[in-house]
Design a protein around this motif. Structure first.
Motif, PDB file in Angstrom:
ATOM      1  N   ILE A 166       0.874  -1.190   0.001  1.00 29.92           N
ATOM      2  CA  ILE A 166      -0.059   0.101   0.025  1.00 29.92           C
ATOM      3  C   ILE A 166       0.888   1.291  -0.214  1.00 29.92           C
ATOM      4  O   ILE A 166       1.510   1.257   0.912  1.00 29.92           O
ATOM      5  N   ASP A 167       0.774   1.944  -1.309  1.00 25.77           N
ATOM      6  CA  ASP A 167       1.659   3.313  -1.087  1.00 25.77           C
ATOM      7  C   ASP A 167       2.976   2.948  -0.980  1.00 25.77           C
ATOM      8  O   ASP A 167       3.912   3.551  -0.358  1.00 25.77           O
ATOM      9  N   GLY A 168       3.388   1.694  -1.539  1.00 22.93           N
ATOM     10  CA  GLY A 168       5.035   1.288  -1.261  1.00 22.93           C
ATOM     11  C   GLY A 168       5.252   0.670   0.002  1.00 22.93           C
ATOM     12  O   GLY A 168       6.226   0.727   0.280  1.00 22.93           O
ATOM     13  N   ILE A 169       4.512   0.549   0.825  1.00 22.69           N
ATOM     14  CA  ILE A 169       4.508  -0.077   2.288  1.00 22.69           C
ATOM     15  C   ILE A 169       4.087  -1.620   2.296  1.00 22.69           C
ATOM     16  O   ILE A 169       2.886  -1.666   1.991  1.00 22.69           O
ATOM     17  N   PRO A 170       4.787  -2.510   2.424  1.00 23.88           N
ATOM     18  CA  PRO A 170       4.283  -3.880   2.618  1.00 23.88           C
ATOM     19  C   PRO A 170       3.103  -3.795   3.748  1.00 23.88           C
ATOM     20  O   PRO A 170       3.054  -3.099   4.406  1.00 23.88           O
ATOM     21  N   LEU A 171       1.998  -4.740   3.353  1.00 27.62           N
ATOM     22  CA  LEU A 171       0.545  -4.725   4.066  1.00 27.62           C
ATOM     23  C   LEU A 171       0.915  -4.912   5.426  1.00 27.62           C
ATOM     24  O   LEU A 171       0.106  -4.433   6.339  1.00 27.62           O
ATOM     25  N   TYR A 172       1.810  -5.697   5.814  1.00 30.35           N
ATOM     26  CA  TYR A 172       1.899  -6.220   7.363  1.00 30.35           C
ATOM     27  C   TYR A 172       2.247  -5.101   8.100  1.00 30.35           C
ATOM     28  O   TYR A 172       1.970  -4.895   9.091  1.00 30.35           O
ATOM     29  N   TRP A 173       3.315  -4.213   7.379  1.00 31.09           N
ATOM     30  CA  TRP A 173       3.878  -3.224   7.957  1.00 31.09           C
ATOM     31  C   TRP A 173       2.958  -1.898   8.181  1.00 31.09           C
ATOM     32  O   TRP A 173       2.717  -1.192   9.110  1.00 31.09           O
ATOM     33  N   PHE A 174       2.045  -2.048   7.204  1.00 29.70           N
ATOM     34  CA  PHE A 174       1.093  -0.924   7.055  1.00 29.70           C
ATOM     35  C   PHE A 174      -0.141  -1.155   8.214  1.00 29.70           C
ATOM     36  O   PHE A 174      -0.334  -0.065   9.061  1.00 29.70           O
ATOM     37  N   ALA A 175      -0.263  -2.480   8.342  1.00 26.21           N
ATOM     38  CA  ALA A 175      -1.373  -2.837   9.525  1.00 26.21           C
ATOM     39  C   ALA A 175      -0.492  -2.516  10.738  1.00 26.21           C
ATOM     40  O   ALA A 175      -1.381  -1.996  11.792  1.00 26.21           O
TER      41      ALA A 175
END
Length: 496
Positions: free
Chosen positions: A310-319
């Motif tokens: 998401i916007d260059g950020i891995p989903l797990y890190w975004f969460a």
């Protein structure tokens, strides 16, 4: 800002991660050098005794903030190991090595620093009761979620740093407005440079500046702490995806936020030049860089390489970072309420993990400097008295104050508090006993031992009023300080 990714804040992240790690390095080094004689097994306020007292009551167990030493029995040896491990991890982050891996690697490093140092602060008692301890802990926790070099910083974490800086600056400004009259009549800094806890090499020159300059200093302080912090959040306006009618698109909001950060940084550098406030000012400077957005040098992760992005950020890190943001929304309400409370708390934590704290300093300024000087005598009849010299606090009137910050001289700082209406604390009595014993670790905390390792027969405490020497006095006598009003406040004591 580019949605959930703060693409223009890669440089800010570099400063935040490396700068906060450097301050942890200083904090662990300070602990390594001072904790054992102050709080160790034979310290002035032994940490093992505190832990035993806490263990004896379920109520006390809930009062103590988290510490590894509740699970692992405290010993000076284990304390040393913890400090060396903390310094090693700090150096790795300063060098940027963990940031080369996936984002969970620097996260583990910062959480280890946070938990390790909190384990020390939790048992540090009065020697670790300073606002910059909780500031370093909170900054370390937030830094854990800034990510690594292969992705842009999460917007939510950058904004949380702005929120930390806002509480730090606006809280300090409100404490002053609600505090002593000297902040409202613009006279506070006519005294502060002279009476602050530990003056630096330029403090005397700052004190001798014209009175009109000191009034300008106070006005500038109020502007920097009460007005500027609101503009730290200006960059959020650049997050608006489509400019609304009347809105000026472009980099203007981000520039406004950056200017606010620069003003905070500049005012903090003035405090660095004119005083010794451990790492308080340096931490504020580092956090101030969180508001400065520059063209990004980070290449966002590509979708074909990372399936869930998401916007260059891995989903797990975004969460995970979103969860941290939600956590801060939950724990920040007491801090918000405190900022606008009539009885505002200064340097207070509202939870055991020391997150979303209240900050502030110098709500009142002392107008007269009183120093306690410790003397010893080798004679049975006390005919001759020699002074013990501390490293940072004033003593010898000819000695120019040194620059120690960001290093923290804990004993010197607590010596400043003694004349401020407090009784002579238990730690001070223990300190005098250690001097009578010629205890080597305690003497290592001092600048000079007038007895060269030998035991004195008596020790006593004497107070003086100190003021900076005027230019003519300095030229004529070579003195930096003038001291008067000698008074014995503790009669000679000796060992039986």
């Amino acid at each position: 800002m580019d949605g959930f990714a703060a693409v223009d804040f890669g440089f800010a992240r570099e400063v935040l991660q490396r700068g906060i790690a450097a301050l942890y390095l200083v904090a662990f080094l300070s602990t390594l050098n001072q904790f054992r004689p102050l709080l160790g097994e034979r310290g002035l306020l032994p940490a093992p005794a505190l832990l035993e007292w806490v263990a004896a009551s379920d109520t006390r167990k809930r009062m103590l903030n988290p510490t590894l030493f509740r699970r692992i029995r405290y010993s000076d040896r284990r304390l040393v190991i913890l400090c060396w491990l903390g310094m090693a991890v700090s150096l790795l982050v300063v060098a940027g090595i963990p940031q080369l891996g996936p984002p969970w690697v620097p996260m583990v490093c910062f959480l280890a620093l946070w938990l390790g140092y909190m384990s020390i602060v939790s048992i540090g008692q009065t020697f670790y009761s300073f606002g910059w301890e909780m500031l370093l802990l909170e900054a370390g926790f937030l830094a854990a979620f800034l990510g690594s070099n292969d992705q842009p910083p999460p917007t939510v974490v950058i904004v949380l740093f702005w929120w930390l800086l806002f509480r730090l600056e606006f809280g300090a400004g409100m404490i002053k407005i609600r505090g002593g009259r000297e902040w409202r009549d613009l006279t506070a800094l006519m005294y502060h440079h002279e009476t602050q806890p530990m003056p630096g090499p330029l403090s005397r020159q700052a004190h001798l500046l014209p009175r009109w300059f000191h009034r300008v200093e106070v006005v500038g302080n109020h502007f920097a702490q009460l007005v500027v912090p609101f503009f730290l959040f200006a960059s959020l306006l650049s997050w608006v995806p489509e400019p609304v009618e009347g809105w000026v698109p472009g980099p203007v909001p981000q520039i406004v936020g950056a200017v606010a950060g620069v003003i905070v940084i500049a005012t903090q550098f003035w405090l660095v030049l004119t005083g010794n406030f451990a790492w308080l000012n340096w931490a504020t400077i580092v956090i101030g860089f969180s508001a400065i957005g520059l063209p990004s040098v980070v290449e966002p992760a590509q979708g074909d390489e990372t399936p869930w992005v998401i916007d260059g950020i891995p989903l797990y890190w975004f969460a995970l970072t979103c969860a941290v943001g939600i956590l801060y929304l939950a724990v920040s309400w007491p801090a918000v309420r405190n900022l606008f409370a009539r009885r505002q708390l200064m340097n207070a934590s509202f939870n055991r993990w020391q997150l979303a704290n209240a900050y502030g300093a110098f709500g009142t300024v002392t107008k007269e400097r009183v120093e306690i000087v410790v003397e010893g005598s080798p004679d049975e009849d006390g005919a001759e008295w020699r002074e013990y010299e501390f490293k940072g606090k004033p003593g010898d009137v000819r000695r120019v104050p040194r620059q120690f910050a960001p290093y923290h001289l804990r004993l010197d700082w607590l010596m400043w508090f003694l004349p401020l209406g407090r009784s002579l604390d238990d730690w001070f009595t223990g300190f005098l006993v250690r001097l009578l014993e010629a205890d080597a670790p305690t003497l290592a905390l001092l600048r000079t031992d007038p007895f060269a390792g030998e035991k004195p027969r008596w020790v006593r405490a004497v107070s003086y009023r100190y003021r900076f020497a005027a230019r003519a006095e300095r030229k004529a006598e070579g003195a930096v300080w003038v001291r008067t009003g000698r008074k014995v406040i503790m009669e000679p004591v000796g060992l039986k």
